[in-house]
Structure formats: structure tokens, C-alpha cells
Write a protein that holds these residues in place. Structure first.
Motif, PDB file in Angstrom:
ATOM      1  N   ILE A 178     105.713  66.860 -37.385  1.00  0.00           N
ATOM      2  CA  ILE A 178     105.829  68.002 -38.313  1.00  0.00           C
ATOM      3  C   ILE A 178     105.815  69.320 -37.537  1.00  0.00           C
ATOM      4  O   ILE A 178     106.563  70.251 -37.850  1.00  0.00           O
ATOM      5  CB  ILE A 178     104.699  67.960 -39.368  1.00  0.00           C
ATOM      6  CG1 ILE A 178     104.863  66.710 -40.248  1.00  0.00           C
ATOM      7  CG2 ILE A 178     104.692  69.223 -40.221  1.00  0.00           C
ATOM      8  CD1 ILE A 178     103.726  66.460 -41.208  1.00  0.00           C
ATOM      9  N   ARG A 179     104.979  69.385 -36.493  1.00  0.00           N
ATOM     10  CA  ARG A 179     104.958  70.576 -35.637  1.00  0.00           C
ATOM     11  C   ARG A 179     106.297  70.727 -34.912  1.00  0.00           C
ATOM     12  O   ARG A 179     106.798  71.842 -34.729  1.00  0.00           O
ATOM     13  CB  ARG A 179     103.830  70.464 -34.598  1.00  0.00           C
ATOM     14  CG  ARG A 179     102.429  70.483 -35.183  1.00  0.00           C
ATOM     15  CD  ARG A 179     101.918  71.891 -35.442  1.00  0.00           C
ATOM     16  NE  ARG A 179     101.739  72.680 -34.264  1.00  0.00           N
ATOM     17  CZ  ARG A 179     100.660  72.652 -33.468  1.00  0.00           C
ATOM     18  NH1 ARG A 179      99.658  71.798 -33.733  1.00  0.00           N
ATOM     19  NH2 ARG A 179     100.554  73.457 -32.445  1.00  0.00           N
ATOM     20  N   GLY A 180     106.852  69.577 -34.506  1.00  0.00           N
ATOM     21  CA  GLY A 180     108.160  69.606 -33.846  1.00  0.00           C
ATOM     22  C   GLY A 180     109.234  70.170 -34.759  1.00  0.00           C
ATOM     23  O   GLY A 180     110.075  70.982 -34.345  1.00  0.00           O
ATOM     24  N   ARG A 181     109.203  69.762 -36.046  1.00  0.00           N
ATOM     25  CA  ARG A 181     110.176  70.267 -37.016  1.00  0.00           C
ATOM     26  C   ARG A 181     109.969  71.766 -37.259  1.00  0.00           C
ATOM     27  O   ARG A 181     110.942  72.509 -37.424  1.00  0.00           O
ATOM     28  CB  ARG A 181     110.046  69.500 -38.337  1.00  0.00           C
ATOM     29  CG  ARG A 181     111.007  69.970 -39.427  1.00  0.00           C
ATOM     30  CD  ARG A 181     112.453  69.610 -39.088  1.00  0.00           C
ATOM     31  NE  ARG A 181     113.445  70.410 -39.746  1.00  0.00           N
ATOM     32  CZ  ARG A 181     114.548  69.927 -40.328  1.00  0.00           C
ATOM     33  NH1 ARG A 181     114.772  68.627 -40.327  1.00  0.00           N
ATOM     34  NH2 ARG A 181     115.423  70.716 -40.878  1.00  0.00           N
ATOM     35  N   ILE A 236     115.839  64.492 -33.498  1.00  0.00           N
ATOM     36  CA  ILE A 236     116.254  63.154 -33.958  1.00  0.00           C
ATOM     37  C   ILE A 236     115.480  62.079 -33.195  1.00  0.00           C
ATOM     38  O   ILE A 236     114.947  61.123 -33.786  1.00  0.00           O
ATOM     39  CB  ILE A 236     117.777  62.966 -33.792  1.00  0.00           C
ATOM     40  CG1 ILE A 236     118.530  63.819 -34.827  1.00  0.00           C
ATOM     41  CG2 ILE A 236     118.165  61.487 -33.951  1.00  0.00           C
ATOM     42  CD1 ILE A 236     120.040  63.862 -34.607  1.00  0.00           C
ATOM     43  N   ALA A 237     115.399  62.240 -31.859  1.00  0.00           N
ATOM     44  CA  ALA A 237     114.653  61.279 -31.035  1.00  0.00           C
ATOM     45  C   ALA A 237     113.174  61.280 -31.415  1.00  0.00           C
ATOM     46  O   ALA A 237     112.517  60.235 -31.414  1.00  0.00           O
ATOM     47  CB  ALA A 237     114.814  61.619 -29.559  1.00  0.00           C
ATOM     48  N   GLY A 238     112.638  62.465 -31.751  1.00  0.00           N
ATOM     49  CA  GLY A 238     111.232  62.564 -32.180  1.00  0.00           C
ATOM     50  C   GLY A 238     110.978  61.811 -33.466  1.00  0.00           C
ATOM     51  O   GLY A 238     109.984  61.085 -33.594  1.00  0.00           O
ATOM     52  N   TYR A 239     111.884  61.962 -34.438  1.00  0.00           N
ATOM     53  CA  TYR A 239     111.761  61.213 -35.695  1.00  0.00           C
ATOM     54  C   TYR A 239     111.820  59.711 -35.426  1.00  0.00           C
ATOM     55  O   TYR A 239     111.048  58.926 -35.998  1.00  0.00           O
ATOM     56  CB  TYR A 239     112.873  61.622 -36.657  1.00  0.00           C
ATOM     57  CG  TYR A 239     112.594  62.877 -37.451  1.00  0.00           C
ATOM     58  CD1 TYR A 239     111.388  63.054 -38.132  1.00  0.00           C
ATOM     59  CD2 TYR A 239     113.547  63.891 -37.545  1.00  0.00           C
ATOM     60  CE1 TYR A 239     111.137  64.199 -38.871  1.00  0.00           C
ATOM     61  CE2 TYR A 239     113.302  65.044 -38.286  1.00  0.00           C
ATOM     62  CZ  TYR A 239     112.093  65.200 -38.940  1.00  0.00           C
ATOM     63  OH  TYR A 239     111.842  66.328 -39.674  1.00  0.00           O
TER      64      TYR A 239
END
Length: 753
Positions: A505-508, A526-529
């Protein structure tokens, strides 16, 4: 004429001719030939010594210049001035000052040299002290001070001195104007130009050059048209502007209109054609030139190198009447880019007056080819090293996975710059030494060096690989304070760091707040998700990417296919895999097939996964066979596991985890003879079990636990807690896998508890 007089005249003519040869060789950088001529001279005069001192100094051999100066039988004022000029050229301010103080006599040129030496090194106040010592100040010394003030952005001082100067001196006014231009202050420069009591063609040319430097060709052309009387410099400056800006047609039109052309104008036009890669036009013009100098030849050789025509470049170099280091370095660079190091070495060995660029080009070439032994050999032979030399060696060792040597070179370096720190930090991170990368980042800050976006991107990557969230958050705060947080590279690294630390969520949030995003930004999220099991969100982001008119690349599909695999979205994954080549014209590579094998394997469709591997148009790699082996453990297929493992051993014959995984598969199936076979195979290949290592971040510190290290504080207490947890998990009926994981952690901490 008497025989004695004839002998003296002949001797004088011989010395004059040899001095002339010496001067020409020195000017063309052929220093070794100049030394040979000097040593062969049976008679030398003061001019001979002065020419050789100047030659040594201009080629960076200042110690040899001083030795020669000290051994001169007799010195004149020119000798002292030549030596001071040599020190100034090599930025040896202290030595120049000491020599200046010891001069038996000085002229205006001596004072001017010392003022210029201080100004060149930014020591403006010391230059003013020297200037104030002068009783009878000449216009030359005034102009040296004014020019120095202007170059060092002390415009008020420059103008004050200009107004104090007796008489109106156009050179002084032009010096201030030049200072504005060189420092990019075109607005103030234009105001100053309008206030000038008189202007000459130099004033106008300075303004044209200033506008050319900032890319304002319209204003440059406007001034060019207004010049009362243009000279060849006016034409060449304007021509250069068009050529460097890629407006080659306009440059040629101007070239054809020139009332007179010197060699500089021809070179500017050829350089323009070379820059726009019109090598045939450049060659045609080169052949038409009435006179050529070393720059003409070098430009053409460099042009052929840039277009990959190395044969033509070499032929031209061979025809060059007087080869210089710039032309030879251009040829070396061409061979280096094509990885033809033996031919590069041949030219390098033929180069007599090698400069630091020549040495660095060769060292960089060997480093790029992975021949670090050769790179080090040349590095040790270098008479004078600069920061580029050291940084090339650090980066070379790091890129060739010799990180210990990279660290050794780094710590031997006296003057480390930002590139040096970035080279070692990125080298450590890329080679898996993530804690080392963070440690060197801390050392960098302790030494007062300011990190840039590249540094932050590297250490954030290290935090991502360590899942060191607290350290990453502190780096995020530093980024905010430094102002680099808006940089796209730093932003991408932040997204990856938060994603790998489980804070998607922080990444987004970072993604949403970024002012500028590129394809790497989309791929990172995308890779994080995918990594965090948010398959639907990854697919949604993929569709959002397309809606924004951005074309996905190979990395995008690796991320989205991985998301489908982790999220169990088999049909979506199969559709995306097919659409890659059909709709996006992207041919799948090994990584995409590995994702698909993992996708099918996780779903228990092992035969289909293996069938995909057999039908692949490319050779399977370790990632693909590793995915098959992993799926075999989940769905207990020891026969296919044997096949996958044998293929995997071809790529990674000494990777212990592959053998352990195969052994566990057979153990789960009760095939103890196969377990023993794997153990014997490991023993035959000399594979020893690597101690397990785990780490935890607590109180801003990374604590590592190694299985054979019982020296950690409170190890026994940690083991007791883990045993208790394991017993409680069994009592409440948790899965055996969870219990095994807990016991595995306990064993990682210590095997001696």
C-alpha cells in the motif's frame, strides 16, 4: 669569411634548426621524440632548454621539467617564466609561488603568470595580494585580474577594478563580458553588452557564442546579422552553433556563404556531418580541404569509428602524416567498443605521447571484457592516475564479481568522489553484499559526501533485498530532505523497497505521488503486487498501463504472469501468455516460460508444464527446471523430479539447495535408496551444506543468525522460545509444515542448542 666564423655560423644554424624541430615535436605532443632530439644535441643554448622545459610541462611531466630547469647552465627571464607557466598549467600553485618568490628579476609577464595561476585555481584573494604588490601596474596585469574576477563570478569586483583602471580598455570590458558568458549569465551579459562604451568584433562574437551555448540560435543569428564587420571567427561560431544543434543544412548554407574559410571552419563543418552520422559527406569535404591539421584527421577517424567503419578509420590513421594521441585514442576506442582488444593494444603500444584519456580507454576496454588482470597491469603502469582510472577499476572488479578486489582498490584511493562511492555501493548491492552496501553508505555520509539519486537507488535496493523496512523508511526521509524524492529512479527504488518489505500500500502511495513515471515505475508496482499475492490488483494495473497508452515490455509480462502464478489465476495467465506474441509482438524468453511452468506446476498440472518445456522454441534454463522441481515437491512426483534435477545440475552443479530439495522429495515418497544416492552425489561433487542464515531487523539494527554460530547473545533463550512455540503448535493441531518451519528457524540459529 674565415673558417672559424664559418664554423660558428654553421653551428648556430644547426642549433637553430634543432630548436625549431624540438618546438614542433613538443607542440604536436611527440614528447619522446623531442627528448631524443634534445639528448642527441651536442650543443644547446637557453632556447633549447626553455623549449624542452615547456614540452615536459605541457605533457604533465612537471618533475622532469623542474629537474631540467635546475640543471640549466644559465637561466634567463624566459626560463623562469616558462617554469612558472609549467607549474600553472599543472595546477602546482605552491611550487609556482615558491619559484616566483625566488626570481632574481620579474617582468609584467611574470606578475601576470602568478596572478593567472592563482585565479585559475580559484584563489582570488591571493591573486589580489600579488596584484597589490605591483607599484607600476600595466594594462596586462589589470586585465589578468579583471578576467580572473569575472571567471570566478566576482563580477562586482571585476567591474570596480575595470572602472579604476587608467584609460578605457576594450580587453578589460570583453573579459567581464566573457565571464558572464562562460558562467551562463546571458541576461546579465546582455545588459553589460548594452552598457559597454565601445565594442569590437570580439564583443559581438562573445555574445553569439553565449547564445549558441544555451541553444538560442535565433538570438545568435540576430546578433550575427548585426555585426558591423564580421571576421572568420563570427562565421565559424555561428556555423558551430548550427552544426552542434543538428541543423546541418543551415550549417552548410552558411559554410558556402563564407567569404573566406580557414581550417577551423572546414573542421567545424566536417564535425557537424560526423555528429549527424553523414560520414560520406564528411569524407567528401575532407578530401576537398586545401589544408588539414591534426583536428581534421582526428575528426574523420572518430567519424568512421562512430559509424562502425573501423577498417576505414584504421586506413586513415595509417595515412595520417603526424599521428597524435587524440586520433590514436579514437581508434583505440573503436576497437574497445567492438571488443577487439588485441588490435586496441597494438595501437596503444604505438602511441608515444599517451595522455590520461588514452590510458583510461584501454583500462576501461579490458574491464568491459572481463580481463581484469590486463586492466590492473595497465593501471599499475600508468604514470599519473586520475579519478576516472580508480573508478574504472572499482567498477570493473565489481562487474566481474571480484568484490574483494573492488573494496581493496576503493580503500587505497585517496580522493574519492561521488562516482567512487556509487561504484562501490552499487557493486556491493549487485553482488549480493547488501549489508556491506548499507555500511559503505553510512561511511559515505560520515565523510561528508552528499549522496545523489543513484546512491539512494542502490541502498534502497539493498534494503529491499534484506526486507529492512526501518532502514528503508529512514532512507525515505533522507530522500525527502535531499530533494531527490521527485527523481524517477529514486521513486522506482522506493516502490520496490516497500513492496519487498510487504508494504505494498505504501508502494502504491509512492506511485500515486510521483510527478514523472516511466515504464520501470509501472513494472516495479506490478512486480510488487505479484510478490505480495495481489494478482487482481496487478492485472488491474496492467490494464491501467494500457489505458494510459504505454506499451508493455518483456519485464511487464514477467511481473503480470508471476502475479497470475502466485494468485492461482491460470486462465488469465494462459491468455496473457498467448497475447504476448500475438497482440504485443513480444517473443517469450526463458523467464516468461518459467512463470508459465510455475503457474501450471502450482495448479498441479505437471504433465502440461513439462509438455510446455519440451515444446519451447528456446533452451530451458535453471529457472524453468527449478520451477518444475519445486512443483514436483508440492505434488510428489519423484520421477519427474529426477529428470528436472538432472537438467538443473547441468546449470547449477554446485548449488546445494537443489540437492536438498531432490532429497526431500524422495524422502517424502519413502524412496530412501534415492535419498542415499543424492547424498553420495553431493559428497562426490564436494558439496557441503552451507550454514543457514536468517536475520531480523530490530531497533534500527540488522541481527543475523547463522546455524553454526552459538556466540550470539541470548541464543539459548531464543532456542527455548522456539521449542515452546513448536510444542504449542503441535498441541493445537497446526500443519506439520508450520511446525517444520519453526524447527527450521531454530536450527538456523544454532545446531548446538
Amino acid at each position: 669569411m674565415s673558417s672559424q666564423l664559418k664554423s660558428i655560423t654553421s653551428k648556430g644554424s644547426q642549433i637553430f634548426a634543432q630548436n625549431l624541430t624540438l618546438t614542433q615535436l613538443a607542440k604536436s605532443g611527440r614528447i619522446e621524440e623531442a627528448v631524443n632530439v634534445f639528448n642527441s644535441m651536442t650543443s644547446r643554448n637557453t632556447v633549447t632548454y626553455n623549449s624542452m622545459i615547456s614540452a615536459f610541462a605541457k605533457n604533465g611531466r612537471i618533475a622532469e621539467a623542474r629537474r631540467l630547469f635546475d640543471t640549466m647552465p644559465s637561466k634567463n627571464l624566459v626560463s623562469w617564466n616558462t617554469m612558472i607557466a609549467g607549474y600553472s598549467h599543472n595546477d602546482c600553485v605552491l611550487e609556482a609561488q615558491q619559484l616566483f618568490d625566488g626570481m632574481p628579476k620579474r617582468d609584467d609577464f611574470s606578475w601576470n603568470l602568478m596572478i593567472t595561476c592563482y585565479m585559475k585555481n580559484g584563489e582570488v584573494d591571493k591573486a589580489r595580494v600579488v596584484f597589490d604588490e605591483l607599484n607600476d601596474k600595466s594594462p596586462v596585469c589589470y586585465n589578468a585580474m579583471i578576467s580572473g574576477y569575472a571567471k570566478n563570478r566576482r563580477f562586482e569586483d571585476a567591474i570596480r577594478l575595470l572602472n579604476e583602471m587608467p584609460g578605457c580598455n576594450i580587453v578589460g570590458w570583453n573579459s567581464v563580458l566573457s565571464g558572464y558568458i562562460q558562467n551562463g549569465e546571458m541576461g546579465d551579459g546582455l545588459k553589460f553588452f548594452d552598457q559597454m562604451p565601445e565594442r569590437d568584433v570580439v564583443s559581438w562574437n562573445l555574445m553569439i557564442d553565449g547564445f549558441v551555448q544555451i541553444g538560442d540560435l535565433d538570438s545568435a543569428r540576430e546578433f550575427f546579422e548585426k555585426i558591423p564587420s564580421r571576421n572568420v571567427v563570427s562565421w565559424v561560431t555561428m556555423l558551430n552553433g548550427y552544426a552542434k544543434s543538428g541543423e546541418i543544412v543551415e550549417a552548410r548554407r552558411l559554410f558556402d556563404q563564407m567569404p573566406e574559410r580557414n581550417v577551423v571552419s572546414w573542421n567545424a563543418m566536417i564535425s557537424g556531418y560526423v555528429q549527424s552520422l553523414q560520414i560520406d559527406e564528411a569524407s567528401k569535404l575532407f578530401k576537398e580541404m586545401p589544408d588539414r591539421n591534426s583536428i581534421s584527421w582526428t575528426t574523420m577517424i572518430n567519424g568512421y569509428v562512430r559509424t562502425g567503419e573501423l577498417k576505414e578509420a584504421r586506413e586513415l590513421l595509417n595515412k595520417m602524416p603526424f599521428k597524435n594521441v587524440a586520433a590514436q585514442t579514437a581508434m583505440i576506442n573503436g576497437y574497445v567498443q567492438s571488443m577487439r582488444m588485441d588490435e586496441a593494444l597494438e595501437i596503444f603500444e604505438e602511441t608515444r605521447a599517451r595522455d590520461i584519456v588514452c590510458w583510461n580507454t584501454m583500462i576501461s576496454g579490458y574491464a568491459q571484457c572481463g580481463r581484469m588482470d590486463k586492466a590492473m597491469e595497465l593501471f599499475r603502469r600508468m604514470p599519473k592516475k586520475d579519478g576516472v582510472s580508480w573508478n574504472t577499476m572499482i567498477a570493473g572488479y565489481a562487474q566481474n564479481h571480484q568484490i574483494d578486489r573492488a573494496i581493496e582498490i576503493f580503500h587505497q584511493m585517496r580522493d574519492r568522489n561521488l562516482v567512487s562511492w556509487n561504484s562501490i555501493v552499487s557493486g556491493l548491492a549487485q553482488n549480493g553484499y547488501h549489508i556491506g552496501a548499507l555500511q559503505h553508505f553510512l561511511m559515505m555520509r560520515k565523510e561528508g559526501k552528499k549522496p545523489d539519486w543513484s546512491t539512494y537507488a542502490c541502498v534502497l535496493s539493498a534494503c529491499a533485498n534484506l526486507a529492512a523496512l526501518q532502514v528503508g523508511e529512514q532512507l525515505h526521509l533522507l530522500l525527502l530532505r535531499s530533494g531527490y524524492v521527485t527523481d524517477v529512479f529514486a521513486g522506482n527504488a522506493l516502490i520496490t523497497m516497500y513492496s519487498r518489505c510487504g508494504k505494498i500500500i505504501r508502494g502504491r502511495k509512492i506511485f500515486n505521488e510521483m510527478e514523472n513515471i516511466d515504464l520501470v515505475t509501472w513494472n516495479s508496482l506490478i512486480a510488487g503486487y505479484a510478490l505480495n499475492g495481489y494478482g487482481e490488483e496487478a492485472l488491474s494495473l496492467f490494464r491501467e498501463l494500457e489505458t494510459n497508452g504505454i506499451s508493455p515490455d518483456e519485464i511487464t509480462f514477467i511481473g503480470v504472469l508471476s502475479a497470475c502464478s502466485h494468485g492461482g489465476m491460470i486462465n488469465e495467465g494462459l491468455k496473457l501468455f498467448k497475447s504476448m506474441s500475438k497482440d504485443y509482438l513480444i517473443l517469450p524468453v526463458a523467464e516468461h516460460y518459467a512463470c508459465m511452468v510455475d503457474l501450471l506446476g502450482r495448479a498441479g498440472r505437471l504433465e502440461q508444464a513439462y509438455d510446455l518445456v519440451k515444446r519451447m522454441p528456446i533452451k530451458a534454463n535453471a529457472g524453468i527446471w527449478g520451477a518444475i522441481l519445486g512443483a514436483c515437491r508440492i505434488y510428489r512426483n519423484p520421477d519427474l523430479a529426477n529428470l528436472a534435477a538432472e537438467k538443473l545440475f547441468e546449470f547449477e552443479p554446485y548449488k546445494m539447495s537443489n540437492y536438498v530439495q531432490l532429497s526431500n522429495i524422495h524422502a517424502d515418497a519413502g524412496r530412501w535408496d534415492e535419498v542415499e544416492r543424492v547424498r553420495v552425489l553431493m559428497k562426490e561433487r564436494g558439496i557441503k551444506k552451507i550454514p543457514g542464515c536468517s536475520w531480523i531487523e530490530t531497533r534500527n539494527e540488522l541481527c543475523a543468525f547463522v546455524s553454526d554460530d552459538s556466540g550470539k547473545s541470548r541464543t539459548a533463550e531464543v532456542c527455548t522460545v522456539l521449542k515452546t512455540l513448536s510444542a504449542q503448535m503441535r498441541s493445537i493441531g497446526l500443519s506439520s509444515g508450520c511446525v517444520l518451519d519453526c524447527e527450521g528457524i531454530m536450527n538456523s540459529i544454532t545446531t548446538s542448542c
